[in-house]
Design an enzyme around this catalytic site. Sequence first.
Site, short mmCIF file in Angstrom:
data_model
loop_
_atom_site.label_atom_id
_atom_site.label_comp_id
_atom_site.label_asym_id
_atom_site.label_seq_id
_atom_site.Cartn_x
_atom_site.Cartn_y
_atom_site.Cartn_z
N ASP A 38 44.87 49.26 35.88
CA ASP A 38 45.26 48.21 36.59
C ASP A 38 44.70 47.27 35.24
O ASP A 38 44.05 47.59 34.59
CB ASP A 38 44.57 47.66 37.75
CG ASP A 38 44.62 46.37 38.35
OD1 ASP A 38 45.62 45.82 38.12
OD2 ASP A 38 43.53 46.00 38.70
N ASP A 237 40.53 48.32 40.99
CA ASP A 237 39.35 47.80 41.59
C ASP A 237 39.81 47.09 42.59
O ASP A 237 38.84 46.62 43.57
CB ASP A 237 38.67 47.01 40.64
CG ASP A 237 39.43 45.57 40.59
OD1 ASP A 237 40.56 45.88 40.01
OD2 ASP A 237 38.60 44.68 40.26
N ASP A 241 45.49 48.19 44.68
CA ASP A 241 45.42 49.33 43.80
C ASP A 241 45.15 50.49 44.80
O ASP A 241 45.57 51.56 44.24
CB ASP A 241 44.04 49.15 42.79
CG ASP A 241 44.59 48.11 42.07
OD1 ASP A 241 45.65 47.85 41.50
OD2 ASP A 241 43.36 47.36 41.42
#
Length: 354
Positions: A38, A237, A241
Amino acid sequence: ATPISIMVGVGKAAEYGVLIRHGDALQRAGQITTVVLDKTGTVTAGEPVVTNLVVSDGWDEATLLTLAASIETGSEHPLAEAVVAAAEERGLSLSQVEAFEAIAGRGVQAQLDGQPLLFGNRGLMDDHHIDLAELPGEAARLAANGETPMFLAIAGSAAGIVAVADPIKPDSKEAIARLHAIGIKVVMLTGDNAATAAAVAQQVGIDEVIAEVLPADKSARVAALQKKGEVVGMVGDGINDAPALARADVGFAIGTGTDVAIESADVTLMRGSLHGVADAISISTATVRNIKQNLFGAFIYNSLGIPIAAGILFPLFGILLNPIVAGGAMAMSSLTVVSNANRLRFFKPSGAQS
């Protein structure tokens, strides 16, 4: 042979701030071929700040920022916090909005004094047929510098752009280089616009960028990589996600991230650094190698000891294995396995940070 190595391996990982929830994840991590990252809060620090304000004709920066911050007070997104903080630093008075709604992968909308207020990406503006005039060109320039441009429109007219940038973590580039050094492909998966994502990826050396992905589609993107035969490690995080972390072969959650992400992942990186991913993979490889050594040693012991204990030498040489000797040999086998497993305590991943 296996449990003692896994126990020592998990302990070694913890020394580097890598908390592994179960042994399967430790063994699987060494097989990873692709790491998916990410962007916000993973590659970058997750502490965005407003960097530029671009106003349309007839507007001023103070009004633009006031409207943007007013609508973002209802949002929990990190970019929203940056906009509100910028308005507070300037001492701007915010307005109360109504009918606030967050649109996944697009932005936010609300009503201000009975007028529709939109704040988000180009897709949100296109969905509402907003004429952006010269703003897309400015947005492209900002995105090329790694900034995230967000458009503001009120009553069907574009007011300008608020650009936000999230600084890259100081060690992200070095950590990604470590992953490359052990033959792992690195992919960025983000909902940010393609130009901004590409600019960040270029700075840290990421191989492939998959941008403008809706939160609900992240898991599907991970699954698509798995269908190509990749063993995928996902690092994230945020709440968005979590499905991708659960879908990946090994999910790595940033320790400073959300509780949902941490619960969905197999591994938690307590230091918040991507070095933890490289450390986990290196320790996994060393642990599996150690397990194979233990199994081989135990196999040799048993393949020699059991036939002798069964009397295979008695017809030829009249030799029987004394039970005391057999017990001693079994104890030596256990001692060998435990001693070999404890060698992992002295293992140090290549390039690991102190």
